[in-house]
Design a protein around this motif. Structure first.
Motif, PDB file in Angstrom:
ATOM      1  N   LYS A  57      35.375 -21.078  19.832  1.00  0.00           N
ATOM      2  CA  LYS A  57      36.681 -19.298  20.469  1.00  0.00           C
ATOM      3  C   LYS A  57      36.210 -18.683  18.885  1.00  0.00           C
ATOM      4  O   LYS A  57      37.459 -17.687  19.604  1.00  0.00           O
ATOM      5  CB  LYS A  57      37.158 -20.041  20.537  1.00  0.00           C
ATOM      6  CG  LYS A  57      37.685 -20.481  22.080  1.00  0.00           C
ATOM      7  CD  LYS A  57      39.437 -20.847  22.240  1.00  0.00           C
ATOM      8  CE  LYS A  57      40.375 -20.115  21.707  1.00  0.00           C
ATOM      9  NZ  LYS A  57      41.252 -19.028  23.003  1.00  0.00           N
ATOM     10  N   GLY A  58      36.203 -19.458  18.185  1.00  0.00           N
ATOM     11  CA  GLY A  58      36.088 -18.062  16.911  1.00  0.00           C
ATOM     12  C   GLY A  58      37.931 -18.585  16.320  1.00  0.00           C
ATOM     13  O   GLY A  58      38.689 -17.635  16.067  1.00  0.00           O
ATOM     14  N   SER A  61      42.002 -22.602  12.767  1.00  0.00           N
ATOM     15  CA  SER A  61      42.141 -24.114  12.889  1.00  0.00           C
ATOM     16  C   SER A  61      43.630 -24.522  12.352  1.00  0.00           C
ATOM     17  O   SER A  61      44.197 -25.224  12.860  1.00  0.00           O
ATOM     18  CB  SER A  61      41.167 -24.379  11.019  1.00  0.00           C
ATOM     19  OG  SER A  61      41.620 -24.357  10.198  1.00  0.00           O
ATOM     20  N   ASP A  62      44.588 -23.669  12.378  1.00  0.00           N
ATOM     21  CA  ASP A  62      46.039 -24.418  11.709  1.00  0.00           C
ATOM     22  C   ASP A  62      47.237 -23.596  13.042  1.00  0.00           C
ATOM     23  O   ASP A  62      48.248 -24.091  13.602  1.00  0.00           O
ATOM     24  CB  ASP A  62      46.449 -23.364  11.096  1.00  0.00           C
ATOM     25  CG  ASP A  62      46.938 -21.480  11.305  1.00  0.00           C
ATOM     26  OD1 ASP A  62      46.084 -20.991  12.204  1.00  0.00           O
ATOM     27  OD2 ASP A  62      47.716 -20.690  10.719  1.00  0.00           O
ATOM     28  N   ASN A  63      45.842 -23.152  14.158  1.00  0.00           N
ATOM     29  CA  ASN A  63      46.622 -23.088  15.683  1.00  0.00           C
ATOM     30  C   ASN A  63      46.224 -24.011  16.585  1.00  0.00           C
ATOM     31  O   ASN A  63      44.755 -24.266  17.062  1.00  0.00           O
ATOM     32  CB  ASN A  63      45.617 -22.339  16.073  1.00  0.00           C
ATOM     33  CG  ASN A  63      46.963 -21.069  17.747  1.00  0.00           C
ATOM     34  OD1 ASN A  63      47.166 -21.866  17.913  1.00  0.00           O
ATOM     35  ND2 ASN A  63      45.899 -19.961  17.917  1.00  0.00           N
ATOM     36  N   PRO A  64      47.415 -25.345  16.584  1.00  0.00           N
ATOM     37  CA  PRO A  64      47.133 -26.621  17.333  1.00  0.00           C
ATOM     38  C   PRO A  64      46.596 -26.179  18.893  1.00  0.00           C
ATOM     39  O   PRO A  64      46.861 -24.723  19.384  1.00  0.00           O
ATOM     40  CB  PRO A  64      48.398 -27.219  17.463  1.00  0.00           C
ATOM     41  CG  PRO A  64      49.041 -25.781  17.409  1.00  0.00           C
ATOM     42  CD  PRO A  64      48.877 -24.723  16.654  1.00  0.00           C
ATOM     43  N   SER A 144      42.919 -21.651  26.222  1.00  0.00           N
ATOM     44  CA  SER A 144      42.219 -20.653  26.833  1.00  0.00           C
ATOM     45  C   SER A 144      41.292 -20.022  26.327  1.00  0.00           C
ATOM     46  O   SER A 144      40.997 -20.758  25.648  1.00  0.00           O
ATOM     47  CB  SER A 144      43.650 -19.651  26.535  1.00  0.00           C
ATOM     48  OG  SER A 144      43.202 -19.436  25.570  1.00  0.00           O
ATOM     49  N   ALA A 145      40.091 -19.685  27.533  1.00  0.00           N
ATOM     50  CA  ALA A 145      38.160 -20.280  27.296  1.00  0.00           C
ATOM     51  C   ALA A 145      38.159 -18.839  26.533  1.00  0.00           C
ATOM     52  O   ALA A 145      37.011 -18.985  27.562  1.00  0.00           O
ATOM     53  CB  ALA A 145      37.857 -20.925  28.041  1.00  0.00           C
ATOM     54  N   ASN A 146      38.711 -18.431  26.339  1.00  0.00           N
ATOM     55  CA  ASN A 146      38.705 -16.819  25.863  1.00  0.00           C
ATOM     56  C   ASN A 146      37.976 -17.208  24.674  1.00  0.00           C
ATOM     57  O   ASN A 146      38.027 -17.828  23.668  1.00  0.00           O
ATOM     58  CB  ASN A 146      39.663 -15.870  25.784  1.00  0.00           C
ATOM     59  CG  ASN A 146      40.813 -16.425  25.315  1.00  0.00           C
ATOM     60  OD1 ASN A 146      41.574 -17.396  25.586  1.00  0.00           O
ATOM     61  ND2 ASN A 146      41.569 -15.735  24.077  1.00  0.00           N
ATOM     62  N   SER A 147      37.433 -15.686  23.884  1.00  0.00           N
ATOM     63  CA  SER A 147      36.946 -16.053  22.267  1.00  0.00           C
ATOM     64  C   SER A 147      39.157 -15.201  21.856  1.00  0.00           C
ATOM     65  O   SER A 147      39.068 -14.622  22.298  1.00  0.00           O
ATOM     66  CB  SER A 147      36.418 -14.585  22.065  1.00  0.00           C
ATOM     67  OG  SER A 147      34.720 -14.955  22.869  1.00  0.00           O
ATOM     68  N   SER A 148      39.086 -16.016  20.516  1.00  0.00           N
ATOM     69  CA  SER A 148      40.004 -15.249  20.414  1.00  0.00           C
ATOM     70  C   SER A 148      40.334 -14.306  20.068  1.00  0.00           C
ATOM     71  O   SER A 148      40.053 -13.265  19.917  1.00  0.00           O
ATOM     72  CB  SER A 148      39.899 -16.585  18.423  1.00  0.00           C
ATOM     73  OG  SER A 148      41.121 -16.440  17.643  1.00  0.00           O
ATOM     74  N   GLY A 149      41.355 -13.992  20.418  1.00  0.00           N
ATOM     75  CA  GLY A 149      42.154 -12.951  20.383  1.00  0.00           C
ATOM     76  C   GLY A 149      42.082 -12.100  21.494  1.00  0.00           C
ATOM     77  O   GLY A 149      42.577 -10.732  21.939  1.00  0.00           O
ATOM     78  N   LEU A 161      31.181 -14.155  29.620  1.00  0.00           N
ATOM     79  CA  LEU A 161      31.432 -13.114  28.794  1.00  0.00           C
ATOM     80  C   LEU A 161      31.399 -13.416  27.935  1.00  0.00           C
ATOM     81  O   LEU A 161      30.972 -12.762  26.413  1.00  0.00           O
ATOM     82  CB  LEU A 161      31.724 -12.123  29.152  1.00  0.00           C
ATOM     83  CG  LEU A 161      31.977 -11.263  30.655  1.00  0.00           C
ATOM     84  CD1 LEU A 161      32.839 -10.728  30.878  1.00  0.00           C
ATOM     85  CD2 LEU A 161      30.328 -10.391  30.270  1.00  0.00           C
ATOM     86  N   ASP A 162      32.985 -14.531  27.062  1.00  0.00           N
ATOM     87  CA  ASP A 162      33.263 -15.258  25.768  1.00  0.00           C
ATOM     88  C   ASP A 162      32.056 -15.699  25.448  1.00  0.00           C
ATOM     89  O   ASP A 162      32.015 -15.783  24.381  1.00  0.00           O
ATOM     90  CB  ASP A 162      34.495 -14.659  25.983  1.00  0.00           C
ATOM     91  CG  ASP A 162      35.268 -13.505  26.184  1.00  0.00           C
ATOM     92  OD1 ASP A 162      35.028 -12.845  26.381  1.00  0.00           O
ATOM     93  OD2 ASP A 162      36.986 -14.066  25.857  1.00  0.00           O
ATOM     94  N   LEU A 163      32.223 -16.637  26.206  1.00  0.00           N
ATOM     95  CA  LEU A 163      31.320 -18.076  25.930  1.00  0.00           C
ATOM     96  C   LEU A 163      30.124 -18.752  26.439  1.00  0.00           C
ATOM     97  O   LEU A 163      29.358 -19.701  25.741  1.00  0.00           O
ATOM     98  CB  LEU A 163      33.118 -18.951  26.063  1.00  0.00           C
ATOM     99  CG  LEU A 163      33.728 -18.934  25.398  1.00  0.00           C
ATOM    100  CD1 LEU A 163      35.482 -19.901  25.967  1.00  0.00           C
ATOM    101  CD2 LEU A 163      33.959 -19.021  23.626  1.00  0.00           C
ATOM    102  N   ASP A 164      29.413 -17.881  27.437  1.00  0.00           N
ATOM    103  CA  ASP A 164      27.660 -17.927  27.814  1.00  0.00           C
ATOM    104  C   ASP A 164      26.884 -18.562  26.070  1.00  0.00           C
ATOM    105  O   ASP A 164      26.982 -17.421  24.769  1.00  0.00           O
ATOM    106  CB  ASP A 164      27.506 -17.403  27.963  1.00  0.00           C
ATOM    107  CG  ASP A 164      26.193 -17.625  29.547  1.00  0.00           C
ATOM    108  OD1 ASP A 164      26.031 -18.585  29.063  1.00  0.00           O
ATOM    109  OD2 ASP A 164      25.238 -16.476  29.524  1.00  0.00           O
ATOM    110  N   GLY A 165      26.553 -19.637  26.277  1.00  0.00           N
ATOM    111  CA  GLY A 165      25.910 -19.787  25.022  1.00  0.00           C
ATOM    112  C   GLY A 165      26.463 -20.975  24.105  1.00  0.00           C
ATOM    113  O   GLY A 165      25.816 -21.753  23.356  1.00  0.00           O
TER     114      GLY A 165
END
Ligand code: TXA
Ligand code: MG
Length: 350
Positions: A57-58, A61-64, A144-149, A161-165
Motif C-alpha cells: 500500500k505504501g 508504518s505507524d498507522n495501525p 482498506s485495499a487501496n494505495s495509501s492516500g 488499479l491500485d495493487l495489481d502485481g
C-alpha cells in the motif's frame, strides 16, 4: 502476479475461499470484499506477513491495522480485557461496520498495531469476508485495499488499479454495500470515543451505551496542525483526487449558481462537479458526476469513493463539490469529503 478470483455469482464459494485461506496461512496477501470497503488481508499475528501490507500500500508504518474476526470468541486471545461497553456494542452491532479499539494482548505484534498497546477489532458481516477469516483460522489484519492516500476501494476493479502485481490474490465479490469505512470507537477509557465516523452513527452508539464523545480532530473543519487525531491514520492526506477540489456549502440553488460562476472563470482547465440527482442537469462543467439523491445518504455513501476516483480517470483539473446534510450518516460522508478537498470549504451565506 496477482490472481483474480471471481465469486460474484458463485453459489458455492468454498473452492475460492480455500485457495485464498491457503495464501493467508502461508503469509501472503489477499484482497477481499467487506460490507464497508475492500480490505487487504494478511495473517494479523504473523510478524513477517504484516509488513507486506504496508509495503504493497505504501502505508506509513505507524498507522495501525484492524484485526478482523469471524466469531466473537476469537476476540478473547487478541485483547487483554473486554469492557462491558464492548460487550454491549458487539451484541448490538457485530457482525457489521463497527471497529472497537481495545487493549491488545501479548500475541498481537506491534507491527500490526503500529507500536501501540491497543488493537482495533472488527467482525465484518460480508459472507466472503467471514468465510475467509474462518477458513484461515487466524484474525486477518486488513486496511482498506487501496494505495495509501487514494480513496478506499468499493469495487474489485479499484483494487486491481491500485495493487495489481503487488499482492497475491483479489477476490471479486461485486460492489460493496455501504461504501464508507467502518465507524471506529475507542472503548479503552471511561467514556467511549468515536475516532472515525461511519455507518454506525453517534446516535446509534449512544442509544446502546449512553454518552459517547467524538475525537476533537474529527469534529474540526480546519484541523489544527498540532492537534493529533487519536486514530493515527486520520492525520494523513486521504481520498484526494489529483485536481484541486473545493466544497461549496449552502442552499442548493445558490451552490449551483456559484459553482457555475467558478466554472466560467476556469476556462482552459478541465472542470468537474460532484453533484446530486436534483442538480446535475444545471452544471456547465466538462464532467458532472451525481452520487445520487440529496435525500438519500446511503446512495451518496455508496457512490462517493467511486466518483472521487473517476475525477482522476477523466483528468479533472478543478473539482467543485456540493456539500451534503451533516447529520447522522451525513457526518461520516462529510468527514471523508472534507479530507478529499483538503478542507477547502466555502460557505455561501443567505
Ligand atoms: O471498514 C473498515 O474499517 C475497512 C475494512 C477493510 O474493514 N478497513 C479500514 O482500515 O478502513 P484502514 O487501515 O484503512 O483504517 C483503519 C483506521 C486507521 O485510521 C488507523 O489509524 C485506525 O483505524 N486504527 C487502527 N488501529 C488503531 C488503534 N489501535 N488505535 C487507534 N486507531 C487505530
Ligand atoms: Mg484506509
Amino acid at each position: 502476479k496477482t490472481e483474480y478470483v471471481d465469486l460474484r455469482d458463485e453459489y458455492d464459494i468454498k473452492e475460492g475461499i480455500k485457495k485464498a485461506a491457503g495464501i493467508i496461512k502461508k503469509g501472503g496477501l489477499v484482497a477481499f470484499p467487506t460490507e464497508t470497503v475492500y480490505g487487504l488481508g494478511a495473517n494479523g499475528l504473523d510478524e513477517n506477513a504484516v509488513p507486506k501490507i504496508y509495503e504493497a500500500k505504501g502505508r506509513p508504518s505507524d498507522n495501525p491495522l484492524i484485526l478482523h474476526i469471524s466469531e466473537f470468541d476469537e476476540i478473547k486471545s487478541i485483547v487483554k480485557e473486554i469492557p462491558k461497553t464492548a460487550l454491549i456494542l458487539a451484541e448490538e452491532f457485530w457482525p457489521g461496520p463497527l471497529t472497537m479499539v481495545l487493549k491488545k494482548s501479548d500475541i498481537v505484534p506491534y507491527r500490526t498495531t503500529g507500536g501501540l498497546e491497543s488493537v482495533a477489532v472488527r467482525m465484518p458481516s460480508n459472507k466472503i469476508a467471514r468465510e475467509l477469516i474462518n477458513a484461515s483460522g487466524v484474525p486477518i489484519a486488513a486496511p482498506s485495499a487501496n494505495s495509501s492516500g487514494r480513496p478506499s476501494p468499493t469495487k474489485a476493479s479499484h483494487v486491481i488499479l491500485d495493487l495489481d502485481g503487488k499482492i497475491d490474490m483479489v477476490i471479486d465479490g461485486g460492489a460493496v454495500d455501504i461504501g464508507l469505512e467502518s465507524t471506529i470507537v475507542d472503548v479503552t477509557g471511561d467514556v467511549p470515543v468515536i475516532l472515525r465516523p461511519g455507518f454506525i452513527t453517534e446516535e446509534m452508539l449512544s442509544e446502546a451505551i449512553g454518552r459517547v464523545e467524538i475525537d476533537e480532530v474529527v469534529k474540526s473543519l480546519s484541523p489544527d496542525k498540532d492537534l493529533k487525531p487519536k486514530a493515527p491514520g486520520m492525520k494523513y492526506r486521504h481520498y484526494a483526487p489529483k485536481g484541486k477540489m473545493t466544497i461549496y456549502k449552502g442552499k442548493p440553488e445558490r451552490v449551483v449558481e456559484r459553482i457555475n460562476e467558478e466554472i466560467a472563470k476556469s476556462a482552459g482547465k478541465k472542470t468537474a462537479v460532484l453533484a446530486t440527482d436534483e442538480t446535475k442537469m444545471y452544471y456547465k462543467a466538462d464532467v458532472v458526476i451525481s452520487v445520487g439523491s440529496r435525500e438519500d445518504g446511503e446512495s451518496i455513501a455508496h457512490n462517493l469513493f467511486d466518483a472521487l476516483r473517476r475525477f482522476d480517470d477523466v483528468g479533472a483539473e478543478v473539482i467543485f463539490s456540493e456539500g451534503f446534510d451533516e447529520n447522522r450518516l451525513g457526518f461520516a460522508i462529510m468527514n471523508r469529503l472534507h479530507k478529499s478537498a483538503g478542507y477547502n470549504i466555502i460557505m455561501i451565506k443567505e
